[in-house]
Every structure is written in C-alpha cells, then in structure tokens.
Design a protein around this motif. Structure first.
Motif, short mmCIF file in Angstrom:
data_model
loop_
_atom_site.label_atom_id
_atom_site.label_comp_id
_atom_site.label_asym_id
_atom_site.label_seq_id
_atom_site.Cartn_x
_atom_site.Cartn_y
_atom_site.Cartn_z
N VAL A 174 0.82 -1.20 0.00
CA VAL A 174 0.00 0.00 0.00
C VAL A 174 0.86 1.26 0.00
O VAL A 174 0.52 2.27 -0.63
N TYR A 175 2.01 1.20 0.67
CA TYR A 175 2.91 2.36 0.70
C TYR A 175 3.61 2.54 -0.64
O TYR A 175 3.77 3.67 -1.13
N LYS A 178 1.41 4.13 -3.39
CA LYS A 178 1.29 5.58 -3.31
C LYS A 178 2.53 6.27 -3.86
O LYS A 178 2.43 7.35 -4.46
N VAL A 179 3.68 5.64 -3.68
CA VAL A 179 4.93 6.25 -4.15
C VAL A 179 5.05 6.13 -5.68
O VAL A 179 5.37 7.10 -6.36
N ILE A 180 4.77 4.95 -6.22
CA ILE A 180 4.93 4.74 -7.66
C ILE A 180 3.71 5.26 -8.43
O ILE A 180 3.85 5.87 -9.49
N ASN A 181 2.53 4.98 -7.91
CA ASN A 181 1.26 5.36 -8.57
C ASN A 181 1.32 5.04 -10.06
O ASN A 181 1.21 5.92 -10.93
N LYS A 204 -0.36 -13.72 -0.66
CA LYS A 204 0.74 -13.08 -1.39
C LYS A 204 0.22 -12.40 -2.65
O LYS A 204 0.57 -11.25 -2.95
N ILE A 205 -0.62 -13.10 -3.41
CA ILE A 205 -1.15 -12.53 -4.66
C ILE A 205 -1.95 -11.27 -4.39
O ILE A 205 -1.79 -10.24 -5.05
N LYS A 206 -2.85 -11.34 -3.39
CA LYS A 206 -3.68 -10.17 -3.07
C LYS A 206 -2.83 -8.97 -2.68
O LYS A 206 -3.12 -7.83 -3.07
N GLU A 207 -1.76 -9.22 -1.93
CA GLU A 207 -0.90 -8.12 -1.50
C GLU A 207 -0.16 -7.51 -2.68
O GLU A 207 -0.08 -6.28 -2.81
N ARG A 210 -2.15 -5.09 -4.98
CA ARG A 210 -2.46 -3.74 -4.48
C ARG A 210 -1.69 -2.66 -5.25
O ARG A 210 -2.13 -1.51 -5.32
N LEU A 211 -0.56 -3.04 -5.84
CA LEU A 211 0.20 -2.06 -6.63
C LEU A 211 -0.62 -1.54 -7.81
O LEU A 211 -0.42 -0.42 -8.27
N PHE A 212 -1.56 -2.36 -8.28
CA PHE A 212 -2.28 -2.05 -9.53
C PHE A 212 -3.68 -1.50 -9.28
O PHE A 212 -4.53 -1.53 -10.16
#
Length: 814
Positions: A174-175, A178-181, A204-207, A210-212
């Motif tokens: 989640v952090y 926000k940085v890469i967006n 693991k997959i769900k985490e 979150r980047l996307f």
C-alpha cells in the motif's frame, strides 16, 4: 529537485526544532557514508529492527549536512541543524516520495512479482529508450526504502518511468503504490520468494495486486488463480502459451541457443526470435512484448529490438585485477543514478589510494549534456577520483571537465591503447552502457583465474551483523572475528564494511593477519588471539593488541615493552574457564596479578574467556559454570589491580543462548557469515557466500560404465555426466562425493557421482536442461554449508575455511 524545507514539513507531518526550518533541498540521503551528502541534503535517519541511523547524525553535521528527518533529536545537538521530527522516518520518506511523484504527469510502469522484476525493468528500458527519456529504479531498488529513493530521482525532462516494487509481507504494498502510482502495471512470475512472510499463496497474490489498484492496464500471464483476486474494474492485457483466450497467444519453438516465439494478437500473426531458451527468460520477454504492443509499437520494431535482448547483471562486483588492482565491475549500465550508487560503493573500497573511473557516455539523465557532465564532474571531485578515462563520442566533448582525463571515441580505441595506460596498485570502477561492451575491458583488467568463484554478499554481512547487534544491550560492544581469511570469505573487504558499521574490535588469530589489515588501511582496534612471541615486535609496530594467556608469554611481552619504552600498551588477559586450550588457570592468577602490579608499560584493555559448548543445550550447566568462574576470576583481577577493563566471554551462540553473559563486549564469529546452531535463527540470517563453478564437459555413459578414480560409481542406467572444475584442492571434501552430496544446476539437484578428484568432480545431470558452460552452485542457500557439514559429519567452520586461496573471491552488493 529544488524544494524548500518549509514546504516539506507539512508533507511529512513533521515538527521542526526551530520556529521555521530554512533552506533548499536538492538531494535526499539515507546513507551516512555517501560523499554526495552536503549542505543541501535532507538526511532521513531510518530506524530498523537492527539499526538506528541517528547515531551517525553528529558525524554528518561535521561533514556539512544541516537538515535531518528524525524520530528524536540526539542529545546536545538540538541547535546544530534543522531537525524535522516525525513518528516514523521511513513513512516520512515514503510520504515525501509520494508527494514528489505527484509533481509529475507522465506514464509510469509499475512492476511486481516474485521473480523477473529487475530483468523486465532493464529490458523495457533497453527496448523503449530510443523513444523515451526514462527514469527507472537503479539496480534492484525495489524495497520500502529503494522505491522512494528511485522516484525521488525524477526530473522535469523525464517522460516515462519504470519502477519495480518488492515486498516480503503483508501491509507493505500500500505504501509503494502511493509512491509509484503506476499507470501501466506488469505482474511477473509468482514464485516462492518470501513465502515465509505470507499465510499462503492467495495472501501473497492479493498483497502484490495492491500495486495495480489504479492502473489503466495490467499486463500479465493469463492465470485463473490471479484473476480470481483482481477487482473487476482493473483492465488486463494477457498472454499465454496454452490458453487461446488470452489477448496474445504464444507458441514456442526452442533451439540450441535461441527461441522462436510465434505470436497471435487480434488479426496479427508474427514471430520474434530471442537469444534465450529458458522458461523464465521467455516469460520475462513476453511481458516486454505486451508492453510494446500496448504502447502501439509495430511488429517490425518489436522483432528488431527484442532480438537484441541480453542477460542482465544486477550486482556491483569487486574482483581482483592485474598488477595488484581492484576492479569494481558495473559494466552493463550507465545512467546518472546508478553512477552515484557505484561511486558510493567505490568509497567503501579504500584498498588503494589511487582510484580510476572508466566511464562511457551516460544516457537518459533527463539533463542537458552540459549540466549532466558538470554534475558528473562534481561527483568525481567529491569522491577524489585520480584519473578518468572517458569512452564515447559525447563524453569526449566534455573531457575538460574532468581532472587528469583520457578520452577515447570507442571501446575499440581504448583496447588499442591499453598497453600504454599503465594500470597498477589502484581501484578501478568500470561503468558503462551495455552498447559499449565494457565486459571486454573487464576481461583485459581482470586477474586470470579459473571459472570457480566464491561470491560474497556484502548486504548479507550487514544484515547479519545488525541482527546480532539487535540482541545486545545498548552499551555492549562488538568484536567481530575476521581470522582465517574472514572465515574463508576474504578479510579486508569484510573488515572495511565492519569499519563503516563502527564495530569496536576486530579479532584475528595471528599477527600476520592483523598486519595485512593494517597495510590495507584498516584502523579499527585489532586483537590477536593467538600471538606468537616471535611476532611481538611486529605487532607493536602495527599497533596490534595481543591476547596474553600464560606467565611465560606475559614476561616475554613485558621484556619487549620495556625495551621499547612503551607506556600503557593495550593487552588482553585470557582466563581458562574450562575450554582447556589457552588461558590462565585460576591457581596462576595471583602470580599474574603480582607481576602486573605497578607495571606501567602495559594496560589491561580487556579480560576474556572462551565458552566451550554454548551451542549445545545439554551442556547448559557446564556453560553456566564457565560464566560463574569467569565472573570470579575476572573480578579478582579487577579488584587487586584496581582496574575496570572490558570483559567478554560470549561467542556467536553465546550471544543468542546466554544473553545475561554479554558483559561489556561479545565476540561475533560464524554468525556474521549466516550460520547458527539454531534452525529458527538460521531463517533470520542471510546467506553470505555462494560457491559457483561451471560445467566443463558433458557426456552420456551406458549401463555398466564407471565414473572417476577407483570406479566407485557404476551406472545402472544410461546416465548423463557433467564434469565441474572444482575438487578437493579447492576445499571440497572427498567425503561429500559418490552419492553423499550434490550440486545445483538450473535449480535442480545433481548428485555427485564417483570420487571427487583434486581439481574436478562429476555429477549426474540426467534429465536436467544444461549445456557446457552452464553455472553450477556448489554451496550457498542450497546446499547450505550447514547441510554439507551434517552430511560429512563436520562443522560449518571447516567447510567455509577450507575453500582454497586459488578460488577467486567476488564481492558484491545487491
């Protein structure tokens, strides 16, 4: 970057130590060693489970840094600098990076997965760079710290970003999101890396997904398991080798050294050829192809560029060079951010006063050539580079900006002039873009040895040191043992790293080991654990501190001390509490005290003893008796001589198993190298050394044929045999041969068959995809030195210290 502290304060939610913090920031740092720290640097004092950067603040102030983000202000320096106080300095760094990212509006590719992130990033950079000014993560900067530092390097001239994100447990992505967006997402292979940080694969997959959460497109290998966790609003662009419902269907035809990929996309059918045959490279390549398709590249451009893909080297490597040179090999990339990283790495390798930089043209800096090479010049000056060799048509035009520079238009021109350049007794950083083929320069400069190498991970050394330091009381000192050539890993390079980490002492077995460290520039206090009396004069000359363990030895040292008119020369008194190897027995201690009373030529710096069995739980009572005896005898010496020296008895296993016996200092040995007697603790340590070789030859033998001396292996079936150029002369025990042990080839176990020879061993590679020249892992994570030690009924120490000096050591940072 040019941002005022006044604007940064609300972004990170800080309280300033003065009413209004002043100044302009153009550089962010977390590394106290960096020569790039200056008056316009904002230093984030990160705190982790095993380290606290606040301890370096005072040193940084003396070097000119005057702005810090801190959890607390260290005593007595409140008015010496700008302090922005936050609850969590890591989150403050991430918040600042997210704010900085929001200042730019261009496409950003975000990459995550278990494997392949860095390779996909580097390949995309290669494939897209002719058309974009790209900012990307340097090396594998994909962590909670690395991602913010990568994003902070953006400037106004960039128009495409490529950043990778790695996580090891829940709550981290989640952090990074926000940085890469990211606007474009790529999900690479989901494998077993960092499985221990997750309950199961679904978590693991769900985490990772979150980047996307806010991408316009997600590129991925079509996978029902992954897609089950995708939010419906996330649009995907998929590929597959078996599911024709994927957006791009791929059929693979592999040859000896390349693969043809036949692709079907909408109504388009075309083929591409790549210089790889392994599944991982094909998968990584497909992610790149889909990215190019999404970005509207035509098939001819894709075919042309993909055919030129190359293996990616992700490490800075330290190698032995010709004429007593040390090489830092970073010969596959040349961008401004990675140059800064490489120069900081060079700063930590002060084996030679003379330092040379071989540098190619720098690409994708986002700066004009004039400004770029002016900044490069400033970096080179700050790092005290003595000679710069410029290679490339662009950098040649700016050679006047570099002191003592030599310029060549091409690598070929450099090679022609090589014999006249005189490389000797210097550290050489080789930093070049891949198109300049600097690997040819490395080949010329590298000391010629055989293909077996012991790779030493310096990041893992730092991690393991910090792990054990986290177990200590705040005022407990640390001595680190670097005897026996640093447990086989190489003493100088490790000693240099330990100097940065401000350990209190280094321990060696014999004087010549300490003398070599002094000659290499190591200034830390060095204790010689087993000094020979004939070496006392040399020890004094090089300021080495002897362990004194007998009356005879004490008198011999006092005699030399008097001859040299020494005053308060540090010595260390060894007490025997049950190891029965070296040390003063209890009955002899009164005589020791009587000799030392009134003596001014020496000073007892420490009193120590050695635990004989702190790693064996069944011997706990014996160890407690040793500790009790040490307390009694050391207290007697201190009382009689009215002194208060450092006391130490704990070794690596003592640190973990007997925390109440830390006294004033502990001695860390094998634990630094990632080995523990406790299986749970082993999971918390990182592997330091990986011994590698290559396959020299492969042959097929039939049933009944034998392999090796004495025909100890007879084939029961048709068997594929590979010969590897490493043997017992290199330190591989013969007991590990003939079916007892194995090596790893392409992530598969290959049993050692027949007798291990002096310079070679043979392995069964039946069913393993490999060729002559394929890499072979002798030990590392698998098999570990602990596993080998159990297999041949010895201890990990013997495995590590047996590796011959003829095996080349290569030091690297991830």
């Amino acid at each position: 970057m040019s941002i005022s502290l006044k604007n940064i304060i609300p972004v990170i939610g800080a309280k300033a130590n003065i009413e209004l913090a002043t100044g302009i920031i153009d550089n962010v740092s977390i590394d106290s060693r960096s020569q790039q720290n200056n008056g316009r640097t904002l230093f984030f004092a990160l705190v982790g489970p095993n380290h606290d950067a606040h301890v370096y603040i005072n040193d940084l102030i003396t070097k000119g840094v005057n702005s810090f983000v801190v959890n607390y202000i260290p005593d007595s320096i409140n008015d010496k600098a700008n302090f922005l106080v936050v609850e969590n300095t890591l989150q403050a760094l991430q918040n600042f990076a997210a704010y900085y990212r929001s200042l730019f509006n261009f496409p950003v590719i975000g990459i995550t997965g278990s494997n392949g992130k860095t390779i996909v990033k580097e390949w995309l950079n290669f494939l897209l760079s002719p058309d974009y000014n790209i900012i990307r993560s340097p090396k594998s900067y994909n962590s909670q710290v690395g991602v913010p530092l990568s994003v902070i390097a953006i400037n106004e001239n960039h128009n495409l970003g490529i950043f990778e994100a790695g996580i090891s447990t829940t709550g981290e992505m989640v952090y990074l999101q926000k940085v890469i967006n990211p606007t474009i997402g790529i999900l690479t292979n989901i494998g077993t890396a960092h499985d221990e940080g997750f309950v199961d694969i679904s978590q693991k997959i769900k985490e990772k997904l979150r980047l996307f959460s806010d991408v316009e497109i997600l590129i991925m290998n079509k996978n029902k398991t992954v897609q089950a966790f995708l939010k419906p609003e996330i649009k995907t662009f998929t590929w597959s080798t078996h599911d024709r419902n994927a957006d791009v269907f791929c059929q693979i035809k592999s040859f000896e050294n390349h693969s043809n990929l036949n692709l079907t996309y909408k109504k388009l059918c075309f083929s591409i050829s790549i210089p790889f045959i392994d599944d991982a490279s094909i998968e990584n390549c497909m992610h790149c192809v889909l990215t190019m398709l999404y970005m509207h590249y035509n098939e001819e451009t894709i075919q042309s560029r993909v055919s030129e893909l190359f293996p990616v080297e992700m490490r800075l490597k330290v190698k032995n060079g010709i004429n007593n040179c040390t090489l830092i090999d970073d010969s596959y990339s040349s961008d401004f951010q990675s140059l800064k990283i490489a120069l900081d790495f060079l700063e930590n390798q002060k084996q030679h006063k003379k330092r040379t930089l071989i540098l190619s043209d720098i690409f994708q800096s986002g700066l004009s050539d004039e400004e770029l090479y002016s900044r490069v010049s400033q970096l080179i000056i700050s790092h005290k580079i003595k000679r710069v060799i410029c290679i490339g048509e662009t950098i040649v035009r700016y050679k006047s900006k570099f002191l003592n520079s030599i310029a060549f238009a091409s690598t070929k021109d450099f090679i022609k002039a090589f014999d006249s350049l005189e490389f000797n007794n210097e550290t050489i950083l080789i930093k070049g873009s891949r198109q300049f083929e600097f690997e040819n320069i490395v080949s010329l400069l590298e000391e010629k040895t055989h293909e077996t190498v012991l790779e030493i991970n310096l990041n893992a050394i730092s991690h393991n040191l910090n792990y054990f330091k986290s177990k200590l009381k705040p005022k407990t000192k640390v001595m680190v043992m670097v005897k026996a050539f640093g447990y086989g890993s190489g003493s100088f390079e490790i000693a240099k790293l330990l100097s940065h980490h401000k350990v209190d002492y280094l321990g060696v077995a014999f004087a010549d080991e300490g003398i070599e460290l002094r000659k290499a520039g190591i200034e830390l206090p060095i204790m010689v654990m087993n000094p020979e009396m004939t070496s006392f004069s040399s020890m004094i000359q090089y300021n080495l501190e002897p362990e004194i363990y007998s009356i005879r030895e004490l008198k011999a040292f006092l005699k030399i001390a008097d001859q040299k008119e020494l005053v308060n020369y540090p010595i260390h008194i060894k007490i025997n509490t049950g190891m029965n190897r070296l040390g003063f027995d209890t009955l002899v201690i009164p005589e020791l005290v009587s000799i030392l009373k009134g003596i001014t030529s020496v000073k007892i710096k420490s009193i120590l003893s050695h635990l004989a069995s702190s790693d064996v739980s069944s011997h706990k009572e014996f160890t407690l008796t040793q500790i009790s005896d040490f307390e009694r005898d050391s207290s007697f010496i201190m009382k009689e001589l009215k002194i208060n020296p450092i006391r130490h008895i704990c070794n690596t296993s003592g640190i973990s198993n007997f925390p109440d016996a830390q006294y004033d200092m502990v001695r860390l040995g094998i634990g630094l190298y990632g080995v523990s007697n406790d299986e749970d603790e082993m999971l918390l340590l990182e592997n330091v050394g990986t011994l590698k070789s290559v396959i020299s030859q492969i042959r097929d033998i039939n049933e009944g044929q034998s392999v090796g001396y004495s025909r100890r292996f007879i084939a029961e079936n048709k068997t594929r045999v590979a010969t590897v150029p490493i043997g017992y002369a290199d330190g591989i025990s013969r007991a590990w041969g003939n079916g007892v042990g194995y090596v790893v080839v392409n992530n598969q176990k290959a049993p050692i068959i027949g007798s291990i020879c002096m310079d070679m061993l043979m392995v069964d590679v039946t069913g393993i995809n490999c060729t002559e020249g394929t890499s072979v892992v002798i030990f590392g994570k698998d098999p570990s030195v602990v596993e080998i030690a159990k297999g041949i009924k010895t201890i990990p120490y013997e495995i590590l210290t047996s590796i011959s000096g003829r095996v080349k050591r290569v030091f690297y940072r991830e």
